[in-house]
Write an enzyme that holds these catalytic residues in place. Sequence first.
Site, PDB file in Angstrom:
ATOM      1  N   HIS A  33       0.827  -1.168   0.008  1.00  0.00           N
ATOM      2  CA  HIS A  33       0.027   0.196  -0.047  1.00  0.00           C
ATOM      3  C   HIS A  33       0.824   1.207   0.140  1.00  0.00           C
ATOM      4  O   HIS A  33       1.687   1.574   0.964  1.00  0.00           O
ATOM      5  CB  HIS A  33      -1.057  -0.068   1.368  1.00  0.00           C
ATOM      6  CG  HIS A  33      -1.957   1.097   1.184  1.00  0.00           C
ATOM      7  ND1 HIS A  33      -3.023   1.132   0.680  1.00  0.00           N
ATOM      8  CD2 HIS A  33      -1.973   2.129   2.081  1.00  0.00           C
ATOM      9  CE1 HIS A  33      -3.674   2.186   0.945  1.00  0.00           C
ATOM     10  NE2 HIS A  33      -2.888   2.917   1.852  1.00  0.00           N
ATOM     11  N   ASP A  35       0.967   5.264   0.122  1.00  0.00           N
ATOM     12  CA  ASP A  35       0.167   6.476   0.445  1.00  0.00           C
ATOM     13  C   ASP A  35       0.666   7.690  -0.244  1.00  0.00           C
ATOM     14  O   ASP A  35       1.877   8.136   0.171  1.00  0.00           O
ATOM     15  CB  ASP A  35       0.075   6.593   1.989  1.00  0.00           C
ATOM     16  CG  ASP A  35      -0.687   5.550   2.414  1.00  0.00           C
ATOM     17  OD1 ASP A  35      -1.952   5.597   2.059  1.00  0.00           O
ATOM     18  OD2 ASP A  35      -0.354   5.057   3.511  1.00  0.00           O
ATOM     19  N   MET A  37       0.610  11.557  -0.508  1.00  0.00           N
ATOM     20  CA  MET A  37      -0.114  12.498   0.045  1.00  0.00           C
ATOM     21  C   MET A  37       0.429  13.992  -0.687  1.00  0.00           C
ATOM     22  O   MET A  37       1.775  13.807  -0.770  1.00  0.00           O
ATOM     23  CB  MET A  37       0.156  12.630   1.490  1.00  0.00           C
ATOM     24  CG  MET A  37      -0.472  11.544   2.034  1.00  0.00           C
ATOM     25  SD  MET A  37      -0.426  11.634   3.964  1.00  0.00           S
ATOM     26  CE  MET A  37      -0.633   9.963   4.542  1.00  0.00           C
ATOM     27  N   ASP A 175      -8.822   1.125   5.921  1.00  0.00           N
ATOM     28  CA  ASP A 175      -7.564   1.529   5.916  1.00  0.00           C
ATOM     29  C   ASP A 175      -7.738   2.767   7.400  1.00  0.00           C
ATOM     30  O   ASP A 175      -8.185   3.627   7.291  1.00  0.00           O
ATOM     31  CB  ASP A 175      -7.220   2.409   4.536  1.00  0.00           C
ATOM     32  CG  ASP A 175      -5.788   3.164   4.805  1.00  0.00           C
ATOM     33  OD1 ASP A 175      -5.102   2.748   5.754  1.00  0.00           O
ATOM     34  OD2 ASP A 175      -5.468   3.963   3.718  1.00  0.00           O
ATOM     35  N   GLY A 176      -6.474   2.311   8.210  1.00  0.00           N
ATOM     36  CA  GLY A 176      -6.288   3.213   9.289  1.00  0.00           C
ATOM     37  C   GLY A 176      -6.697   2.419  10.664  1.00  0.00           C
ATOM     38  O   GLY A 176      -7.723   2.028  10.851  1.00  0.00           O
TER      39      GLY A 176
HETATM   40  C1  DX5 Z   1      -3.578   7.262   6.440  1.00  0.00           C
HETATM   41  C2  DX5 Z   1      -3.082   6.448   5.438  1.00  0.00           C
HETATM   42  C3  DX5 Z   1      -2.997   5.038   6.003  1.00  0.00           C
HETATM   43  C4  DX5 Z   1      -1.845   4.621   7.193  1.00  0.00           C
HETATM   44  C5  DX5 Z   1      -2.173   3.576   7.893  1.00  0.00           C
HETATM   45  O1  DX5 Z   1      -3.842   8.269   5.950  1.00  0.00           O
HETATM   46  O2  DX5 Z   1      -3.944   6.009   4.271  1.00  0.00           O
HETATM   47  O3  DX5 Z   1      -2.496   3.782   4.876  1.00  0.00           O
HETATM   48  O4  DX5 Z   1      -0.717   4.457   6.554  1.00  0.00           O
HETATM   49  O5  DX5 Z   1      -1.321   3.364   9.207  1.00  0.00           O
HETATM   50  P1  DX5 Z   1      -1.741   2.705  10.291  1.00  0.00           P
HETATM   51  O6  DX5 Z   1      -2.056   1.283  10.117  1.00  0.00           O
HETATM   52  O7  DX5 Z   1      -0.475   2.744  11.189  1.00  0.00           O
HETATM   53  O8  DX5 Z   1      -3.015   3.377  10.930  1.00  0.00           O
HETATM   54 ZN    ZN Z   2      -3.814   4.549   3.101  1.00  0.00          ZN
END
Ligand code: DX5
Ligand code: ZN
Length: 223
Positions: A33, A35, A37, A175-176
Site C-alpha cells: 500500500h 500512500d 499525499m 485503512d487506518g
Molecule cells: C492514513 C493512510 C494509511 C496509514 C495506515 O492516511 O492512508 O494507509 O498508513 O497506517 P496505520 O495502520 O498505522 O493506521
Molecule cells: Zn492509505
Amino acid sequence: MSSIQICPSILNVDRAHLSLEIEKIQESADLLHLDVMDSIFVPAFTFDFEECKSIIESSKLPVDSHLMIANPDEVAAEYARIGSKSVTFHLEASKSPSQTLRSIRSAGARSSIAIKPNTPVELLFDYLDDADMFLVMTVEPGAGGQSFMVDMMPKVRILRDHISNSGLSRWIQVDGGVTVETIAQAAESGANSFVAGSAVFNTDNPGEAVRALRKVAERTFRA
Ligand code: DX5
Ligand code: ZN
C-alpha cells in the site's frame, strides 16, 4: 466471495531501509500500500510521482496506490500507467468520479474510490459499475498510527449488503488503525482488503504480523 487481501502500508517505514523492509513482507502480503499525499488534500507530503514510479518498479509485490491528493481526475490513470495494480482516489477530491474510475481501468489497473470518515457511504452507490474496490477510511486520512474508528463499521456493512444485493463482486478496503484486534470487526462487517502500517512494521517480525492479520480476517469475514 471476495478473497482476503492484506496490504502493508509503507507510510512510516524508514526510507533509508525501504527495500529491506518490503522484503520482510514479500512472502506474506498481497499488495504493497503506497500512500500518496500532496500537502493539499491532506497536510502531509509523502512521495512525488518519480518516487512512486521507482517504488512501483522495484517492488516485487503489486502496488496498491492510495492517492490522497487534490484534483485526482487528470492524474489518477498515470499511476496505473506506471504499473500500480490498483489506484484509489478520494470521492471528496474528484469532479468526475465515474470517468476517473474508467480511466484507471482503461490504463490497466483496478479502479477504486475512497471516502473519508465524515462522508456518507451511500454516495458510493453510484459507482458500483465503475469501481473494483471501495475504500472506507477508518481514520482521518493524513497520518499513520491513529486509532481505528469502530463507528465506520456500519458503513462497511451497508456497502457490503448493497454490493451483495446487486449481485456484483467488489472489494471493500479499510485503512487506518487496523490491528489483530480491530481487523475482526472490519472483516465481520464485510471488508476483505485491509491496510495496516503500524501493526505490521512496528513489530519485530512484519512477515509474521501479516500472517496473523490474515488468519483473523479469514476466520471472521462475513459477506
Ligand atoms: C492514513 C493512510 C494509511 C496509514 C495506515 O492516511 O492512508 O494507509 O498508513 O497506517 P496505520 O495502520 O498505522 O493506521
Ligand atoms: Zn492509505
